[in-house]
Design an enzyme around this catalytic site. Structure first.
Site, PDB file in Angstrom:
ATOM      1  N   CYS A 181      -0.774   1.275   6.310  1.00 47.96           N
ATOM      2  CA  CYS A 181      -1.505   0.209   5.706  1.00 47.96           C
ATOM      3  C   CYS A 181      -2.289  -0.554   6.893  1.00 47.96           C
ATOM      4  O   CYS A 181      -1.852  -0.721   7.938  1.00 47.96           O
ATOM      5  CB  CYS A 181      -0.584  -0.920   5.063  1.00 47.96           C
ATOM      6  SG  CYS A 181      -1.478  -2.211   4.319  1.00 47.96           S
ATOM      7  N   ARG A 216      -7.259   5.330  -5.863  1.00 49.97           N
ATOM      8  CA  ARG A 216      -8.289   4.606  -6.427  1.00 49.97           C
ATOM      9  C   ARG A 216      -8.797   5.199  -7.598  1.00 49.97           C
ATOM     10  O   ARG A 216      -9.235   4.880  -8.840  1.00 49.97           O
ATOM     11  CB  ARG A 216      -9.334   4.286  -5.323  1.00 49.97           C
ATOM     12  CG  ARG A 216      -8.938   3.245  -4.423  1.00 49.97           C
ATOM     13  CD  ARG A 216      -9.888   3.159  -3.326  1.00 49.97           C
ATOM     14  NE  ARG A 216      -9.993   4.552  -2.439  1.00 49.97           N
ATOM     15  CZ  ARG A 216     -10.811   4.793  -1.496  1.00 49.97           C
ATOM     16  NH1 ARG A 216     -11.570   4.128  -1.422  1.00 49.97           N
ATOM     17  NH2 ARG A 216     -10.605   5.818  -0.982  1.00 49.97           N
TER      18      ARG A 216
HETATM   19  C1  LIG Z   1      -5.653  -1.776  -3.820  1.00 43.91           C
HETATM   20  C2  LIG Z   1      -4.772  -0.929  -2.825  1.00 43.91           C
HETATM   21  C3  LIG Z   1      -3.454  -1.123  -2.424  1.00 43.91           C
HETATM   22  C4  LIG Z   1      -2.782  -0.086  -1.555  1.00 43.91           C
HETATM   23  N1  LIG Z   1      -1.543  -0.502  -1.181  1.00 43.91           N
HETATM   24  C5  LIG Z   1      -0.958   0.423  -0.477  1.00 43.91           C
HETATM   25  C6  LIG Z   1       0.433   0.536  -0.252  1.00 43.91           C
HETATM   26  O1  LIG Z   1       0.971  -0.399  -0.867  1.00 43.91           O
HETATM   27  N2  LIG Z   1       1.169   1.388   0.380  1.00 43.91           N
HETATM   28  C7  LIG Z   1       0.428   2.275   1.198  1.00 43.91           C
HETATM   29  O2  LIG Z   1       0.813   3.251   1.408  1.00 43.91           O
HETATM   30  N3  LIG Z   1      -0.936   2.410   0.807  1.00 43.91           N
HETATM   31  C8  LIG Z   1      -1.351   1.600  -0.102  1.00 43.91           C
HETATM   32  N4  LIG Z   1      -2.973   1.774  -0.339  1.00 43.91           N
HETATM   33  C9  LIG Z   1      -3.481   3.093  -0.006  1.00 43.91           C
HETATM   34  C10 LIG Z   1      -3.286   4.224  -0.762  1.00 43.91           C
HETATM   35  O3  LIG Z   1      -1.929   4.629  -1.215  1.00 43.91           O
HETATM   36  C11 LIG Z   1      -4.192   5.485  -0.342  1.00 43.91           C
HETATM   37  O4  LIG Z   1      -3.647   5.949   0.615  1.00 43.91           O
HETATM   38  C12 LIG Z   1      -5.651   5.395  -0.436  1.00 43.91           C
HETATM   39  O5  LIG Z   1      -6.124   4.530  -1.142  1.00 43.91           O
HETATM   40  C13 LIG Z   1      -6.251   6.570  -0.386  1.00 43.91           C
HETATM   41  O6  LIG Z   1      -6.245   7.283  -1.469  1.00 43.91           O
HETATM   42  P1  LIG Z   1      -7.446   7.342  -2.811  1.00 43.91           P
HETATM   43  O7  LIG Z   1      -8.627   7.597  -2.025  1.00 43.91           O
HETATM   44  O8  LIG Z   1      -6.986   8.201  -3.738  1.00 43.91           O
HETATM   45  O9  LIG Z   1      -7.542   5.810  -3.227  1.00 43.91           O
HETATM   46  C14 LIG Z   1      -3.603   0.967  -1.081  1.00 43.91           C
HETATM   47  C15 LIG Z   1      -4.921   1.009  -1.546  1.00 43.91           C
HETATM   48  C16 LIG Z   1      -5.546   0.306  -2.596  1.00 43.91           C
HETATM   49  C17 LIG Z   1      -6.972   0.581  -2.808  1.00 43.91           C
END
Ligand SMILES: Cc1cc2nc3c(=O)[nH]c(=O)nc-3n(C[C@H](O)[C@H](O)[C@H](O)COP(=O)(O)O)c2cc1C
Length: 325
Positions: free
Chosen positions: A116, A240
């Site tokens: 995070c 996302r």
């Molecule tokens: C709104 C939001 C909240 C997120 N909260 C967390 C979380 O609680 N724990 C975590 O490991 N990653 C969190 N992430 C990261 C996502 O798990 C992921 O690693 C990141 O969005 C990249 O993947 P994507 O491109 O498929 O979105 C969050 C991402 C977003 C957009």
């Protein structure tokens, strides 16, 4: 190097079931997302083909203080046949005792957040801040792995600073400390969500450890899914790309899509089993706007949804938009 292995991998565009200790977890996962991955959304994603689902990150410290709001994040849906909880924190003992709590025993996997990037988390020494203190990171994983029989997994970014790339080192530390699975988001903390996901670095992590590796970052369609598979990962995780579109899981699996309005209704229905109207209204506003996100010339209706505090009325507006799409 990536290109060569691509050809081999493309032949099997469908990943095999990822297994840990003989248990099958599937191959396309829903990411933990704070403020997003609540039980209703996870339920909708399960209906639309997601395999393993993750709760949003849960504070180990808040659990220790018996925070009801934090415990509510552990609510799960009956559809979640395999499920993971994600913990964050930086105190090994507190993290280990969280792993032993009764409320966590229904989960099949306990994931630790080392990724995070949010300032309020990092400034407290949690999330990706631990990428700057690998001794402490190692202790956390080691203590958690010893505290529970459940598999421990770790989710991390490539490094902290813009040019840091310590992903292979972190992966080996986690594996040696007892982790049974790793998820790599191919960006550094400094990058936040900018730039493109670094697939080459994910491939290097995969090649450096024996435990399963999950590839994460920027999977939004079949093409980006295939590109991630070329890294050789054992499973993929989608964040996302699933917002407003749980059917992304069906599409990647080449399965028929589930009716979107049905998914929206089931999302709300699942929430209504556990939460009061106020919570549902506030939580659903953003989700409803994502569900109708792609629809053009609907500014006025979207504004009504954004400010509504009547979920039934919002649902009618969403139905109107989706049926006329
Ligand atoms: C709104 C939001 C909240 C997120 N909260 C967390 C979380 O609680 N724990 C975590 O490991 N990653 C969190 N992430 C990261 C996502 O798990 C992921 O690693 C990141 O969005 C990249 O993947 P994507 O491109 O498929 O979105 C969050 C991402 C977003 C957009």
């Amino acid at each position: 190097m990536l290109k060569k292995s691509c050809k081999l991998r493309v032949i099997s565009a469908y990943l095999k079931q990822m297994k840990i200790d003989g248990k099958e977890f599937g191959s396309i996962f829903l990411a933990p997302m704070a403020g997003v991955s609540e039980v209703g959304f996870r339920h909708a994603c399960k209906m639309a083909g997601a395999d393993l689902t993750f709760t949003e990150m849960v504070s180990s410290k808040a659990l220790m203080y018996e925070s009801q709001k934090t415990k509510d994040l552990l609510i799960t849906s009956e559809l979640e046949d395999v499920k993971a909880v994600q913990l964050f924190g930086h105190e090994p003992e507190v993290m280990a005792s969280a792993c032993m709590r009764e409320e966590l025993q229904k989960f099949d996997l306990i994931d630790i957040n080392f990724g995070c990037p949010a300032p309020k988390i990092v400034n407290n020494g949690d999330g990706s801040a631990l990428l700057k203190d690998l001794k402490l990171l190692e202790q956390i994983v080691g203590k958690c792995a010893k505290a529970t029989n459940k598999p421990i997994s770790c989710k991390f970014r490539l490094g902290y600073g813009a040019n840091d790339n310590i992903a292979v080192q972190v992966a080996k530390i986690c594996e040696n400390a007892g982790a049974k699975m790793l998820t790599v988001h191919g960006r550094t903390r400094a990058q936040m969500y900018s730039g493109q996901v670094d697939l080459e670095s994910i491939a290097k992590v995969k090649a450096s450890v024996k435990i399963p590796v999950v590839g994460n970052g920027d999977i939004i369609n079949y093409e980006s899914y295939l590109n991630m598979l070329k890294t050789g990962v054992d499973a993929v995780m989608i964040g996302r790309g699933a917002l407003g579109d749980p059917n992304i899981f069906n599409r990647l699996k080449k399965q028929p899509e589930t009716d979107l309005f049905e998914l929206v209704k089931q999302h709300i229905l699942e929430l209504s089993k556990h939460y009061n109207d106020r919570y549902i209204n506030v939580t659903m506003r953003k989700h409803l706007l994502w569900y109708v996100g792609g629809i053009k010339n609907a500014t006025e209706i979207k504004q009504q949804i954004a400010t509504s505090d009547n979920i039934q009325q919002s649902l009618k507006l969403v139905e109107q938009l989706l049926k006329n799409k």
